[in-house]
Design a protein around this motif. Structure first.
Motif, PDB file in Angstrom:
ATOM      1  N   LEU A  14      56.935  35.111   2.878  1.00  0.00           N
ATOM      2  CA  LEU A  14      56.387  36.115   3.534  1.00  0.00           C
ATOM      3  C   LEU A  14      55.038  36.576   3.524  1.00  0.00           C
ATOM      4  N   PHE A  15      54.818  37.386   2.133  1.00  0.00           N
ATOM      5  CA  PHE A  15      54.093  38.364   1.601  1.00  0.00           C
ATOM      6  C   PHE A  15      52.610  37.559   1.388  1.00  0.00           C
ATOM      7  N   THR A  16      51.521  38.285   2.663  1.00  0.00           N
ATOM      8  CA  THR A  16      50.222  37.248   2.140  1.00  0.00           C
ATOM      9  C   THR A  16      48.929  38.072   1.166  1.00  0.00           C
ATOM     10  N   LEU A  17      49.390  39.477   0.606  1.00  0.00           N
ATOM     11  CA  LEU A  17      47.914  40.001   1.002  1.00  0.00           C
ATOM     12  C   LEU A  17      47.398  39.068  -0.736  1.00  0.00           C
ATOM     13  N   LEU A  18      48.097  38.635  -1.814  1.00  0.00           N
ATOM     14  CA  LEU A  18      47.443  38.386  -3.084  1.00  0.00           C
ATOM     15  C   LEU A  18      47.402  36.610  -2.495  1.00  0.00           C
ATOM     16  N   GLN A  23      40.584  35.885  -5.997  1.00  0.00           N
ATOM     17  CA  GLN A  23      39.310  35.664  -5.381  1.00  0.00           C
ATOM     18  C   GLN A  23      40.001  33.771  -6.877  1.00  0.00           C
ATOM     19  N   ALA A  24      38.584  32.800  -6.438  1.00  0.00           N
ATOM     20  CA  ALA A  24      39.543  31.453  -6.300  1.00  0.00           C
ATOM     21  C   ALA A  24      38.785  31.928  -8.663  1.00  0.00           C
ATOM     22  N   GLN A  25      39.459  31.179  -9.012  1.00  0.00           N
ATOM     23  CA  GLN A  25      38.549  31.510 -10.480  1.00  0.00           C
ATOM     24  C   GLN A  25      38.447  29.845 -10.755  1.00  0.00           C
ATOM     25  N   GLN A  74      53.609  22.040 -11.889  1.00  0.00           N
ATOM     26  CA  GLN A  74      52.488  21.888 -10.413  1.00  0.00           C
ATOM     27  C   GLN A  74      53.265  22.368  -9.017  1.00  0.00           C
ATOM     28  N   LYS A  75      53.984  22.291  -9.109  1.00  0.00           N
ATOM     29  CA  LYS A  75      54.755  22.475  -7.757  1.00  0.00           C
ATOM     30  C   LYS A  75      54.963  24.135  -7.457  1.00  0.00           C
ATOM     31  N   ARG A  81      48.901  27.507  -4.061  1.00  0.00           N
ATOM     32  CA  ARG A  81      47.945  27.734  -2.975  1.00  0.00           C
ATOM     33  C   ARG A  81      47.771  27.317  -1.468  1.00  0.00           C
ATOM     34  N   ALA A  82      49.020  27.473  -1.100  1.00  0.00           N
ATOM     35  CA  ALA A  82      49.261  26.843   0.322  1.00  0.00           C
ATOM     36  C   ALA A  82      50.688  27.618   1.163  1.00  0.00           C
TER      37      ALA A  82
END
Length: 406
Positions: A14-18, A23-25, A74-75, A81-82
């Protein structure tokens, strides 16, 4: 979460802040040195982890046992990321999560572990209802704890260069748990982001706040409800929970309330709100001196709550306003409060309309953060200012009428 590297009890589904702030690196950055902070060759990265763990005083045998067979999952990366964004309304989410079944199970759990909860109250000042509500929402009382290998999840996220400063310390703490016999690197499972057990805590916080509730010499949050209850209580106390004080109560509000003063903003006491005609539904006005806010999750025609300083521990637990308000309300229900009066809130905006509203607010000079379709704190605060300017009830609730007016 706002306390340094602590990120326990996040309910990251549920937590979306992260996800929204990361920032994509470049996750394939060169990392050939033994002290590689992230990315690159996995063996070199693990050598760096071992060096750090040795410097912390963890024996080499425990480190080798903890890291033997470690692999990238990988999961975990796919799940990271999803992450979805949290866009349910308060009534939608709270109705689904604060169910009769959960309330009934919660009541039975509080009775079954009454002695443990008494200890939590006496030692840490945290009521049974507060702990039980989180226990319910995090894992359905331990029934759904996650099936990701914890060691590999933390290796994956620490090796990934998106947030190594968050997850590398958790990996070191997990190695320490292996040393203590509280984590089996091959078999211990949990959430994809490394949280473990019935109240979903990350290893650093288990190390810092773990309590052996059943007297077996270990802190096993997966299997031991007494361990989970008392560890959660100690953690909640560390977040600033004050014994004997309320956290939230439903209130009735007059039509003439200065709506621009509502929301999680400082400057008012409960007594100030009472003087403005705010009335607790339970009749309890025993804390007029406490700082207080009136929050209206779905506008001035919907349900209203008064929050007190203890509500801040919910925001430390999880930064989603809808989740935290639901968890706090759930605890009041377990404490005997009746269901809230939902009122008749105006229909909110859909995803595309919300993004259009955020874009318009941004154009008007407001900082709403990412244009993500979420009615978060930044968007609510900006919206209140524009509603007040337009002569509309400044309740921070996004409706078609507000969008049209802007």
């Amino acid at each position: 979460m706002t306390r340094g590297t602590r990120r326990s009890l996040l309910s990251l589904a549920l937590f979306t802040l992260l996800a929204s702030t990361a920032q994509a690196q470049d996750t394939t950055a060169p990392a050939t040195q033994a002290t590689a902070a992230c990315g690159g060759d996995l063996s070199a990265f693990l050598d760096g982890v071992k060096t750090e763990a040795l410097a912390r005083g963890i024996p080499a045998e425990a480190i080798d046992r903890a890291l033997a067979g470690a692999a990238i999952d990988q999961k975990v990366l796919s799940r990271d990321r999803a992450q979805g964004v949290f866009k349910q309304t308060f009534t939608e989410f709270s109705t689904r999560t604060v169910s009769k079944a959960r309330l009934d199970i919660g009541a039975r759990k509080m009775k079954e572990y009454a002695a443990v909860f008494d200890r939590a109250q006496s030692e840490f000042g945290v009521p049974a209802a507060v702990i039980t509500a989180f226990w319910a929402l995090e894992t359905d009382f331990g029934a759904v704890q996650g099936d990701f290998n914890t060691r590999n999840a933390l290796v994956t996220l620490a090796h990934d260069c998106r947030r190594p400063e968050l997850f590398r310390p958790q990996l070191i703490a997990a190695i320490e748990m292996v040393q203590h016999g509280d984590l089996d690197p091959a078999t211990t499972t949990g959430a994809w982001a490394g949280e473990i057990g019935q109240v979903q805590m990350l290893p650093e916080d288990i190390i810092a706040f773990g309590v052996d509730g059943d007297g077996d010499g270990h802190v096993k949050l997966k299997d031991s409800s007494p361990d989970a209850i008392l560890t959660a209580a100690k953690f909640i106390q560390s977040l600033g929970f004050k014994a004997g004080e309320p956290w939230i109560q439903e209130v009735s509000v007059p039509d003439t309330l200065p709506w621009e003063k509502t929301g999680l903003q400082p400057g008012m006491t409960a007594g100030d709100w009472f003087a403005l005609g705010v009335t607790p539904r339970d009749g309890n006005t025993a804390f007029p001196q406490l700082a207080a806010s009136v929050v209206i999750p779905q506008g001035h025609k919907g349900v209203a709550f008064m929050t007190y300083p203890n509500f801040n521990i919910y925001l430390e637990w999880n930064q989603s306003f809808i989740y935290t308000t639901s968890a706090a309300y759930f605890a009041t229900r377990l404490n005997g409060a009746p269901p809230y009066d939902a009122g008749n809130p105006e229909t909110g905006l859909g995803d595309d309309e919300m993004k259009a509203l955020q874009t318009r607010l941004q154009t008007l000079g407001h900082d709403v953060g990412k244009i993500d379709g979420i009615l978060g704190s930044g968007t609510r605060a900006a919206l209140q200012k524009e509603q007040q300017r337009l002569g509309m009830p400044a309740d921070g609730w996004a409706t078609q009428a507000v969008l049209n007016a802007l």
